[in-house]
Motif scaffolding. Sequence first.
Motif, PDB file in Angstrom:
ATOM      1  N   TYR A 179      75.567  68.199  -4.632  1.00 24.44           N
ATOM      2  CA  TYR A 179      74.961  69.056  -5.655  1.00 24.44           C
ATOM      3  C   TYR A 179      73.563  68.559  -6.009  1.00 24.44           C
ATOM      4  O   TYR A 179      72.604  69.317  -6.033  1.00 24.44           O
ATOM      5  N   ASN A 180      73.459  67.234  -6.222  1.00 22.09           N
ATOM      6  CA  ASN A 180      72.147  66.658  -6.552  1.00 22.09           C
ATOM      7  C   ASN A 180      71.155  66.884  -5.422  1.00 22.09           C
ATOM      8  O   ASN A 180      69.994  67.191  -5.651  1.00 22.09           O
ATOM      9  N   LYS A 181      71.666  66.732  -4.206  1.00 25.31           N
ATOM     10  CA  LYS A 181      70.789  66.900  -3.054  1.00 25.31           C
ATOM     11  C   LYS A 181      70.288  68.341  -2.991  1.00 25.31           C
ATOM     12  O   LYS A 181      69.121  68.603  -2.716  1.00 25.31           O
ATOM     13  N   ARG A 182      71.203  69.282  -3.269  1.00 26.66           N
ATOM     14  CA  ARG A 182      70.809  70.690  -3.184  1.00 26.66           C
ATOM     15  C   ARG A 182      69.783  71.074  -4.253  1.00 26.66           C
ATOM     16  O   ARG A 182      69.022  72.004  -4.077  1.00 26.66           O
ATOM     17  N   GLN A 183      69.781  70.313  -5.382  1.00 24.95           N
ATOM     18  CA  GLN A 183      68.782  70.597  -6.417  1.00 24.95           C
ATOM     19  C   GLN A 183      67.371  70.311  -5.905  1.00 24.95           C
ATOM     20  O   GLN A 183      66.404  70.834  -6.431  1.00 24.95           O
ATOM     21  N   SER A 184      67.293  69.440  -4.909  1.00 25.95           N
ATOM     22  CA  SER A 184      65.961  69.043  -4.441  1.00 25.95           C
ATOM     23  C   SER A 184      65.529  69.798  -3.182  1.00 25.95           C
ATOM     24  O   SER A 184      64.501  69.483  -2.584  1.00 25.95           O
ATOM     25  N   ILE A 185      66.295  70.797  -2.786  1.00 21.84           N
ATOM     26  CA  ILE A 185      65.912  71.574  -1.601  1.00 21.84           C
ATOM     27  C   ILE A 185      64.578  72.277  -1.866  1.00 21.84           C
ATOM     28  O   ILE A 185      64.365  72.850  -2.937  1.00 21.84           O
TER      29      ILE A 185
END
Length: 316
Positions: free
Chosen positions: A75-81
Motif C-alpha cells: 500500500y505504501n509503495k503504491r502511494q508513491s507510484i
Amino acid sequence: MNLDSIEEIGPATKVNLTNAGVGSVKDLVVRGPYNISEITGLSIEKAVELCNKARIKLEELGALEKSFITATELYNKRQSIARISTGSRCLDELLGGGIETGSITEIYGEFGSGKTQICHTTAILVQQSKKDGGLEGKAIYVDTENTFRPERIVSISKARNIEYINSLENIIVAKVFNSSHQELVIQELGKIIENNNIKLVLLDSAISHFRAEFLGRGTLSERQQRLNKLMHMLIRIAEIYNIAIIITNQIQSTPDIVFGDPYRPTGGNVIAHASTYRVYLKKAGKNRIARIVDSPYHAEIEALFSLGEKGITDPI
Ligand code: GTP
Ligand code: MG
C-alpha cells in the motif's frame, strides 16, 4: 549491475550471453528463461537458474519488489507510484491521476478515436516537471503503423508553450516493419531505457503486424504464443525499470454479442491479461468518451476528453 555480480555465470556463459545482447542483470530478468535459453543455447534448467538468481539479486538491491511483502508495504509503495498526465484533467482523473509507472495501460478504440494522439501528447508531457504532469524523462515511441509524426510533436508543443526542439530531442522513435522486427525491438528496449532516462514506452499499435501476418485459424495459436511472450517481456520491462508503458489496440466486432456493445479489443486473452488498465475510446461528436474496462480496482466509469491543437485536452 553487470553479469559478473552473479557467481553462477562463468566466463563461457558470459560470452554467450553478451554475444546474444544480454549485458546486465536487468536484461536477464526482462528476457526470461525461455528467451535466454533460445538465444544462447543454454539448457532451460540453467536459464531458469540464472534468471531466478538475477531476480534475487535485484530484490536484494531494492531494484525489484521482494516476492513476499505485507499488504501495508504494498500500500505504501503504491502511494508513491508516479503518474504521467494525458493532457486532459478529466482523463487523468479517470486513470486515478494519469498513466501509471510500473504498469501497462492499453488504449483501444475505433479509427480516429484518439489513440495515436494520446501517444503523441504523453510523449511530450512525460518530459515535463512533476508539477506540469511529467516525470522529467524521455519517451520511446515504437511505431508499427507509420503514424508517428514529428510535425505533430512540434504543433502540440507550440500550442502548449513547450520548447519543441527539446520535445523532439527527447523522443526516441523505433519504426517497426514486421512482427519479428517488433520482437527484436522490444528485446532491445532495456538497454535504451537504462542509458537514456526513459520513463515512458509507447507501442502504437501492439498487434497490427501480428494480425496482418498470421491469417487464418491454423496460425492463431502460434500468433498468440508469440504475442504472449512479447507482452510478458513488456510487463517485466515496466516493472524492472519502473516506467510507464502505453500500448494501443484496435477493435473488432463480435457478431455473437446480442446485447450491448459488439466491439471488443483484438488480441484475445493474451492482451487482456497483460494489460493492467484497459481504456476504451469512443467518438462522441467533437469529444471522445473514455471508459475504464476490466480494471482490478476501478469501477467501470467514463470520462470525456477532446482532441485539438494541444493534442489531448479537456472536453469542449
Ligand atoms: P487509428 O490509428 O486509425 O485506429 O486511429 P487513432 O485512434 O490512432 O486516431 P488518432 O489518434 O490518429 O486520431 C485522429 C483524430 O485526431 C483526427 O480525426 C482529429 O480529430 C485529431 N487530430 C489529429 N491531428 C490533429 C491536429 O493536428 N489538430 C487537431 N486539432 N486535431 C487533430
Ligand atoms: Mg493510430
